[in-house]
Scaffold this motif. Structure first.
Motif, mmCIF file in Angstrom:
data_model
loop_
_atom_site.group_PDB
_atom_site.id
_atom_site.type_symbol
_atom_site.label_atom_id
_atom_site.label_comp_id
_atom_site.label_asym_id
_atom_site.label_seq_id
_atom_site.Cartn_x
_atom_site.Cartn_y
_atom_site.Cartn_z
ATOM 1 N N ILE A 239 0.791 -1.314 -0.047
ATOM 2 C CA ILE A 239 -0.044 -0.122 -0.082
ATOM 3 C C ILE A 239 0.869 1.334 -0.001
ATOM 4 C CG2 ILE A 239 -1.604 1.366 1.428
ATOM 5 C CD1 ILE A 239 -2.936 -1.384 2.123
ATOM 6 N N VAL A 240 1.709 1.428 0.730
ATOM 7 C CA VAL A 240 2.655 2.602 1.084
ATOM 8 C C VAL A 240 3.437 2.705 -0.367
ATOM 9 C CG1 VAL A 240 2.818 2.541 3.526
ATOM 10 C CG2 VAL A 240 4.492 1.160 2.005
ATOM 11 N N SER A 241 4.073 1.720 -0.886
ATOM 12 C CA SER A 241 4.716 1.777 -2.238
ATOM 13 C C SER A 241 3.786 2.100 -3.093
ATOM 14 C CB SER A 241 5.391 0.199 -2.605
ATOM 15 O OG SER A 241 6.131 -0.590 -1.710
ATOM 16 N N ALA A 242 2.529 1.896 -3.233
ATOM 17 C CA ALA A 242 1.756 2.410 -4.420
ATOM 18 C C ALA A 242 1.429 3.798 -4.244
ATOM 19 C CB ALA A 242 0.390 1.506 -4.506
ATOM 20 N N VAL A 243 1.113 4.106 -2.814
ATOM 21 C CA VAL A 243 0.917 5.597 -2.578
ATOM 22 C C VAL A 243 1.911 6.593 -2.927
ATOM 23 C CG1 VAL A 243 0.295 7.300 -0.554
ATOM 24 C CG2 VAL A 243 -0.881 4.926 -0.761
ATOM 25 N N SER A 244 3.299 5.918 -2.689
ATOM 26 C CA SER A 244 4.349 6.790 -3.009
ATOM 27 C C SER A 244 4.216 7.221 -4.365
ATOM 28 C CB SER A 244 5.502 6.152 -2.690
ATOM 29 O OG SER A 244 5.835 4.882 -3.368
ATOM 30 N N ILE A 245 3.849 6.524 -5.374
ATOM 31 C CA ILE A 245 4.128 6.836 -6.646
ATOM 32 C C ILE A 245 2.614 7.352 -7.379
ATOM 33 C CG2 ILE A 245 6.058 5.426 -7.187
ATOM 34 C CD1 ILE A 245 3.954 3.380 -8.231
ATOM 35 N N LEU A 259 12.347 4.779 -3.860
ATOM 36 C CA LEU A 259 13.414 4.514 -3.306
ATOM 37 C C LEU A 259 12.964 4.371 -1.656
ATOM 38 C CD1 LEU A 259 16.487 4.044 -2.870
ATOM 39 C CD2 LEU A 259 17.045 6.471 -3.023
ATOM 40 N N GLN A 260 12.615 5.698 -1.412
ATOM 41 C CA GLN A 260 11.940 5.800 0.048
ATOM 42 C C GLN A 260 10.996 4.531 0.513
ATOM 43 O OE1 GLN A 260 12.067 8.022 -2.322
ATOM 44 N NE2 GLN A 260 11.558 10.066 -1.428
ATOM 45 N N ALA A 261 10.076 4.247 -0.380
ATOM 46 C CA ALA A 261 9.438 2.914 0.005
ATOM 47 C C ALA A 261 9.967 1.849 0.240
ATOM 48 C CB ALA A 261 8.153 3.097 -1.199
ATOM 49 N N SER A 262 10.893 1.585 -0.771
ATOM 50 C CA SER A 262 11.550 0.266 -0.713
ATOM 51 C C SER A 262 12.605 0.086 0.756
ATOM 52 C CB SER A 262 12.755 0.088 -1.794
ATOM 53 O OG SER A 262 13.536 1.116 -1.941
ATOM 54 N N LEU A 427 3.837 6.801 5.852
ATOM 55 C CA LEU A 427 2.422 7.378 5.021
ATOM 56 C C LEU A 427 2.087 8.598 5.253
ATOM 57 C CD1 LEU A 427 0.108 6.152 3.099
ATOM 58 C CD2 LEU A 427 -1.082 5.404 4.928
ATOM 59 N N TRP A 428 2.215 9.156 6.499
ATOM 60 C CA TRP A 428 1.749 10.567 6.857
ATOM 61 C C TRP A 428 2.904 11.355 6.103
ATOM 62 C CZ3 TRP A 428 -1.746 13.691 8.117
ATOM 63 C CH2 TRP A 428 -1.312 14.985 8.727
ATOM 64 N N THR A 429 4.101 11.183 6.028
ATOM 65 C CA THR A 429 5.097 12.016 5.281
ATOM 66 C C THR A 429 4.570 12.266 3.836
ATOM 67 O OG1 THR A 429 6.706 10.252 4.699
ATOM 68 C CG2 THR A 429 6.945 11.336 6.553
ATOM 69 N N LEU A 430 3.997 11.242 3.432
ATOM 70 C CA LEU A 430 3.585 11.270 1.902
ATOM 71 C C LEU A 430 2.092 12.134 1.665
ATOM 72 C CD1 LEU A 430 4.042 7.715 0.733
ATOM 73 C CD2 LEU A 430 5.495 9.355 0.548
ATOM 74 N N VAL A 431 1.210 11.968 2.586
ATOM 75 C CA VAL A 431 -0.115 12.567 2.412
ATOM 76 C C VAL A 431 -0.198 14.059 3.046
ATOM 77 C CG1 VAL A 431 -1.093 10.281 2.195
ATOM 78 C CG2 VAL A 431 -1.101 11.377 4.368
#
Length: 442
Positions: A239-245, A259-262, A427-431
């Motif tokens: 989920i977090v990998s998909a959200v990151s892109i 890179l961050q998600a991995s 996830l919070w840093t992304l959204v």
């Protein structure tokens, strides 16, 4: 370097003398406090070496009857887990040492405060204080100490894992931004290729680790808890990998990416592995070791198996995290506010003057304001001491009779919950830029 260390044996004003090479007062002080933590860790490691562990009964007041020193008789067999007891007392000593300084340095605003001289100097006397607390800790009678201190270690370790996750998230973002910036400035495709290769390696390692976890920590007809925990963390990482892109995330944070998600995914899988290594069921945990008071191994592993792979990785991460806390402030204002650190510009004039005069002098870079919160820094090291205490003992604890050392479910759930909190933080840093568009997250 030797001149820097020798100069620090005095008080803070010595840092302004001309006998020392150029160095930041704040950074060197943090490194030396971290050195004390590493020294205590080294002593703990030595104490759990089987040959040394057998000799610990010679320490006065450490075996059966140690409570009589304090007027209390414990009646605990001195052959019970001597290394485990020693690591707990060493952890208590380091935690007490850093708590003392955390309390002493409350509300220090600049190096003009007299307490700043204690923070940045008198290292020989600090070492004596640490030694004194350590000696006193070995006179603590068993009784309820081990059981109660275990839960202190659990809470402290959970909080330090969260600090590790914050540092890891910040490192991942900084790493990605640096390589993308270099790619934009040099117009070289090599940086993009490097990003892709590193990201692929992280994800490939994570996938391989997940497969191995299913093979070794689950069974076709059982181990439901392990299957559920691995599957949940696998889904959350996807989920977090998909959200990151996602396009909206990319628009709000152009440097966000896989890179961050991995990297977060790889760390999450490690925490999952570490948690499964504490499952107290032999059929679902091939690395489980149970010891009784006669020092025999009841599991399939030999007696000396204290250094399992999760503990070794945990020790490496501990070293990197504490060094990261000691020597670096973040490039991101939000992380600096969270970690209570700032890139201090105080003392820059002193450095420039030293360079102009052709001399390399140590200078006080905190005259106008501290570059980090002294109390928070010591609390971080306190939590680090508790974390390494739990890591070196594999999160095991004696049972109520103090006769059997086992791995509790508490350790499993603390580690799993920390992995979930870490994924939520990332996830919070992304959204966050989308949820709070009026705030600056640059």
């Amino acid at each position: 370097l030797l001149l820097q260390v020798s100069c620090l044996c005095g008080s803070a004003p010595c840092l302004l003398c001309g006998c020392c090479p150029s160095a930041k007062n704040s950074t060197i002080s943090r490194l030396l406090f971290t050195f004390f933590l590493f020294l205590g860790t080294l002593v703990s490691i030595i104490m759990i070496i089987p040959g040394v562990e057998k000799e610990l009964h010679k320490l006065p007041g450490f075996c059966e009857g140690s409570g009589s020193v304090l007027g209390v008789q414990t009646h605990v067999d001195c052959s019970s887990f001597l290394g485990h007891k020693a690591v707990y007392r060493m952890g208590f000593a380091m935690a007490a040492f850093f708590f003392l300084f955390a309390a002493l340095m409350v509300c220090v605003r600049s190096s003009k405060d007299p307490r700043a001289a204690v923070q940045n100097g008198f290292w020989f006397f600090k070492f004596l204080v640490l030694v004194g607390i350590t000696v006193g800790a070995f006179y603590i009678p068993d009784g309820a100490f081990t059981s109660v201190w275990f839960y202190f270690g659990v809470v402290g370790s959970f909080l330090f894992i969260l600090i590790q996750l914050i540092l890891l998230i910040d490192f991942a973002h900084s790493w990605s931004q640096l390589w993308l910036r270099n790619a934009d400035e040099s117009s070289a495709k090599g940086w993009y290729a490097a990003l892709c290769i590193v990201t692929f390696i992280f994800y490939a390692t994570s996938v391989a680790a997940i497969v191995l976890l299913y093979i070794y920590y689950t069974k076709p007809g059982g181990c439901t808890e392990g299957k559920v925990l691995i599957s949940i963390n696998l889904i959350l990482c996807l989920i977090v990998s998909a959200v990151s892109i996602l396009p909206k995330i990319q628009d709000a944070q152009p440097h966000s990416g896989l890179l961050q998600a991995s990297l977060i995914t790889l760390y999450t899988i490690y925490v999952t592995w570490s948690a499964l290594a504490n499952v107290p069921t032999q059929t679902c945990n091939p690395t489980l070791l149970v010891r009784n008071s006669t020092s025999t191994a009841m599991g399939t592993q030999p007696l000396t198996t204290w250094w399992d792979a999760p503990s070794i990785v945990g020790l490496i991460i501990f070293i990197l995290s504490t060094l990261f806390i000691s020597i670096r402030s973040s490039d991101h204002p939000q992380v600096n506010k969270l970690m209570l650190t700032e890139e201090s510009v105080a003392g820059a004039g002193s450095e420039a003057a030293a360079v102009e005069s052709g001399l390399h002098r140590a200078y006080d870079n905190e005259q106008d304001g501290v570059s980090y919160n002294y109390t928070f820094f010591h609390l971080c090291l306190l939590l680090a001491a508790l974390y390494i205490m739990m890591t070196l003992t594999n999160w095991y604890r004696p049972d109520e009779s103090l006769q059997v050392l086992t791995s509790p479910w508490t350790a499993v759930w603390v580690k799993i919950c920390s992995s979930w909190v870490g994924l939520l933080l990332y996830l919070w840093t992304l959204v966050a830029p989308l949820v709070l568009p009026d705030r600056d997250f640059s």
